[in-house]
Design a protein around this motif. Structure first.
Motif, PDB file in Angstrom:
ATOM      1  N   ASP A  38     117.655  36.774 155.374  1.00  0.00           N
ATOM      2  CA  ASP A  38     116.583  35.778 155.360  1.00  0.00           C
ATOM      3  C   ASP A  38     117.163  34.416 154.964  1.00  0.00           C
ATOM      4  O   ASP A  38     117.305  34.119 153.793  1.00  0.00           O
ATOM      5  N   GLU A  39     117.522  33.631 155.953  1.00  0.00           N
ATOM      6  CA  GLU A  39     118.152  32.317 155.737  1.00  0.00           C
ATOM      7  C   GLU A  39     119.247  32.380 154.670  1.00  0.00           C
ATOM      8  O   GLU A  39     119.170  31.683 153.652  1.00  0.00           O
ATOM      9  N   PRO A  40     120.257  33.194 154.912  1.00  0.00           N
ATOM     10  CA  PRO A  40     121.244  33.458 153.853  1.00  0.00           C
ATOM     11  C   PRO A  40     122.063  32.241 153.433  1.00  0.00           C
ATOM     12  O   PRO A  40     122.628  32.241 152.345  1.00  0.00           O
ATOM     13  N   THR A  41     122.123  31.212 154.263  1.00  0.00           N
ATOM     14  CA  THR A  41     122.965  30.069 153.899  1.00  0.00           C
ATOM     15  C   THR A  41     122.159  28.816 153.582  1.00  0.00           C
ATOM     16  O   THR A  41     122.722  27.770 153.289  1.00  0.00           O
ATOM     17  N   SER A  42     120.829  28.926 153.615  1.00  0.00           N
ATOM     18  CA  SER A  42     120.004  27.714 153.467  1.00  0.00           C
ATOM     19  C   SER A  42     120.060  27.107 152.074  1.00  0.00           C
ATOM     20  O   SER A  42     119.831  25.923 151.895  1.00  0.00           O
ATOM     21  N   ALA A  43     120.327  27.939 151.062  1.00  0.00           N
ATOM     22  CA  ALA A  43     120.347  27.409 149.694  1.00  0.00           C
ATOM     23  C   ALA A  43     121.751  27.054 149.242  1.00  0.00           C
ATOM     24  O   ALA A  43     121.977  26.789 148.070  1.00  0.00           O
ATOM     25  N   LEU A  44     122.695  27.057 150.179  1.00  0.00           N
ATOM     26  CA  LEU A  44     124.094  26.848 149.787  1.00  0.00           C
ATOM     27  C   LEU A  44     124.543  25.415 150.008  1.00  0.00           C
ATOM     28  O   LEU A  44     124.070  24.741 150.926  1.00  0.00           O
ATOM     29  N   ASP A  45     125.487  24.983 149.184  1.00  0.00           N
ATOM     30  CA  ASP A  45     126.153  23.713 149.447  1.00  0.00           C
ATOM     31  C   ASP A  45     126.934  23.860 150.755  1.00  0.00           C
ATOM     32  O   ASP A  45     127.462  24.934 151.046  1.00  0.00           O
ATOM     33  N   PRO A  46     127.027  22.778 151.522  1.00  0.00           N
ATOM     34  CA  PRO A  46     127.631  22.880 152.856  1.00  0.00           C
ATOM     35  C   PRO A  46     129.017  23.538 152.866  1.00  0.00           C
ATOM     36  O   PRO A  46     129.321  24.329 153.760  1.00  0.00           O
ATOM     37  N   GLU A  47     129.822  23.241 151.836  1.00  0.00           N
ATOM     38  CA  GLU A  47     131.188  23.773 151.902  1.00  0.00           C
ATOM     39  C   GLU A  47     131.252  25.276 151.621  1.00  0.00           C
ATOM     40  O   GLU A  47     132.293  25.888 151.743  1.00  0.00           O
ATOM     41  N   MET A  48     130.112  25.858 151.252  1.00  0.00           N
ATOM     42  CA  MET A  48     130.107  27.294 150.956  1.00  0.00           C
ATOM     43  C   MET A  48     129.494  28.122 152.080  1.00  0.00           C
ATOM     44  O   MET A  48     129.500  29.341 152.026  1.00  0.00           O
ATOM     45  N   VAL A  49     128.954  27.427 153.062  1.00  0.00           N
ATOM     46  CA  VAL A  49     128.279  28.139 154.143  1.00  0.00           C
ATOM     47  C   VAL A  49     129.253  29.034 154.900  1.00  0.00           C
ATOM     48  O   VAL A  49     128.968  30.189 155.193  1.00  0.00           O
ATOM     49  N   LYS A  50     130.441  28.488 155.121  1.00  0.00           N
ATOM     50  CA  LYS A  50     131.387  29.195 155.979  1.00  0.00           C
ATOM     51  C   LYS A  50     131.795  30.555 155.397  1.00  0.00           C
ATOM     52  O   LYS A  50     131.863  31.549 156.114  1.00  0.00           O
ATOM     53  N   GLU A  51     132.036  30.579 154.072  1.00  0.00           N
ATOM     54  CA  GLU A  51     132.508  31.835 153.478  1.00  0.00           C
ATOM     55  C   GLU A  51     131.471  32.947 153.625  1.00  0.00           C
ATOM     56  O   GLU A  51     131.830  34.110 153.771  1.00  0.00           O
ATOM     57  N   VAL A  52     130.204  32.562 153.602  1.00  0.00           N
ATOM     58  CA  VAL A  52     129.151  33.576 153.774  1.00  0.00           C
ATOM     59  C   VAL A  52     129.054  33.983 155.243  1.00  0.00           C
ATOM     60  O   VAL A  52     128.971  35.170 155.571  1.00  0.00           O
TER      61      VAL A  52
END
Lengths: 240, 242
Positions: A161-175
């Protein structure tokens, strides 16, 4: 594997889902896109009955989810879920977060569960964080732990459920990298996301939702390349 | 004039003569508070969860209970329990301790129920959802995930409740319980002097509440802010998976 027929969901007077029909087969990666408030998350949450269903039917492996005689806990053991806000258990360290459900619900032995947890942590690249507490982790790390926690129940389907929406941009990729790896291993996945890149690259199918209806579906190249509906065209022109 | 008169005639020797009564009083006050509080927390936990229940036959009795015990004076409750409830169940009085501890426990439970309900409700919905999505039944999710977090938030108000109960326990003197205040009354009656015995009682209560406050502050500090257990005392961390 998942069959959804005429799914309606209302919150009081507000109709959020207005009749969704959809089938998801094994090992398929389905990405759900659409504007905010279109009912994407509600749709996902109806699959494991985190929201009760107003009308319609949801089947997982031919078991009707919204049947009063169905033990929903048995179904949820097979359906992992990853949340936008991670929802890690803050009073437990990473290892305990991952092992609590297998130990208490699957009656797995503690040692066995910890072995499994270490394997999963290896997979998400956080083996060294086993004894850290959630508050000591970054957002990306928390979400990777949350994925490992869901995987520890050995689910047959994973809902994101929107797993990367609450992340800082530089952390999106690792997820996203962890999710890609999972998709390549053949996990059945339903992903509600705003990451069009991920949907395009990893999705076997893309669903476009707007105002509680499934407006358009197809392969990523169909939906992103030649969107048929004007609403899809409009949405994509804003996000791409 | 009055103060000077008092200071000239101050006679704490009479307190000394009754020191055993005061020591016994401290003991009785502490035991009543301890039994009432521990019982009140355990019973309050069930009541608090009952008040969160969606089942009407669980919710309404819990709500009625809490409303009754918070809406009537403790003094009335003590008399009702000692002179009416217990004699009509057991056919005779079981002594001031049973009546007093029961009344304090039942009263304390009602207040604790509200604290516990609010504590549970303050935990983000996502915690319960995450636990349920892993296949945990509601009861297990409550026990392993929600309660261990909620208990931390309940510590400060539950601490206040402990201090309040310690002071309220003085009301049991009306059923001739031999607590601190009772010792003061006996001395006052024997000597027909009122400053010394009641000041002594007040000071004793003050010392006890001061000790309890220190204790609560210590516990609060252990639980504040961080969930990371300190290396020194891991005994204080709740809700561990193993």
């Amino acid at each position: 594997m998942i069959k959804i027929k005429g799914l309606h969901k209302s919150f009081g007077e507000l109709k959020v889902l207005k009749g969704i029909d959809c089938e998801i087969s094994e090992k398929e990666v389905v990405c759900v896109i659409g504007p905010s408030g279109s009912g994407k998350s509600t749709f996902l949450r109806c699959i494991n009955l985190l929201e009760d269903i107003t009308d319609g039917e949801v089947y997982i492996n031919d078991v009707k989810v919204n049947d009063p005689t169905t033990d929903i806990n048995e179904i949820r053991k097979e359906v992992g879920m990853v949340f936008q806000q991670f929802n890690l258990f803050p009073h437990m360290n990473v290892l305990e977060n991952i092992t609590i459900a297998p130990v208490k619900i699957r009656n797995m032995h503690q040692v066995e569960a910890e072995d499994l947890a270490y394997q999963l942590l290896e997979k998400v690249g956080l083996r060294d964080k086993a004894h850290a507490y959630p508050e000591q982790l970054s957002g990306g790390q928390m979400q990777r732990v949350a994925i490992a926690r869901a995987l520890a129940m050995k689910p047959k389907v994973m809902l994101f459920d929107e797993p990367t929406s609450a992340l800082d941009p530089e952390m999106v990729k690792e997820v996203l990298d962890v999710m890609k790896q999972l998709a390549l291993e053949g996990m059945t996945m339903v992903v509600v996301t705003h990451e069009m890149g991920f949907a395009r690259e990893m999705g076997d199918r893309v669903l476009f939702m707007d105002e509680g209806v499934l407006v358009e579906e197809g392969t990523p190249s169909e939906v992103f390349g030649q969107p048929k509906s004007p609403r899809t065209q409009d949405f994509l022109s804003k996000v791409l | 004039m009055v103060v000077i008169d008092f200071l000239d005639n101050i006679r704490f020797d009479m307190i000394w003569n009754y020191k055993e009564l005061f020591i016994r009083g401290i003991w009785v006050t502490l035991s009543l508070t301890a039994v009432g509080y521990i019982g009140g927390v355990i019973f309050g936990l069930f009541l608090g969860i009952g008040k969160l229940s969606k089942k009407r036959w669980v919710y309404y009795p819990s709500k009625f209970y809490v409303d009754f015990f918070r809406g009537t004076p403790l003094l009335v409750q003590i008399l009702l329990i000692h002179t009416a409830l217990i004699p009509s169940i057991f056919g005779q009085s079981l002594g001031f301790f049973v009546s007093g501890a029961t009344a304090l426990m039942l009263n304390c439970a009602a207040y604790n129920a509200e604290i516990i309900r609010a504590g549970i409700q303050s935990i983000e919905k996502g915690q319960m959802e995450a636990a349920r999505s892993l296949g945990m039944p509601r009861k297990e999710a409550m026990r392993y995930i929600v309660l261990p977090q909620a208990i931390r938030r309940m510590v400060p108000p539950l601490g206040n409740e402990l201090i309040a109960l310690l002071k309220d326990s003085s009301l049991v003197t009306v059923i001739a319980a031999t607590d601190i205040l009772y010792a003061g009354k006996v001395v006052a009656g024997a000597y027909q002097r009122f400053w010394e015995p009641y000041i002594t009682a007040a000071i004793l209560y003050l010392i006890l509440t001061w000790i309890f406050t220190k204790l609560i502050t210590y516990v609060e500090k252990r639980y504040s802010n961080s969930y990371i257990p300190s290396q020194r005392r891991r005994i204080f961390s709740f809700g561990r998976a193993s």
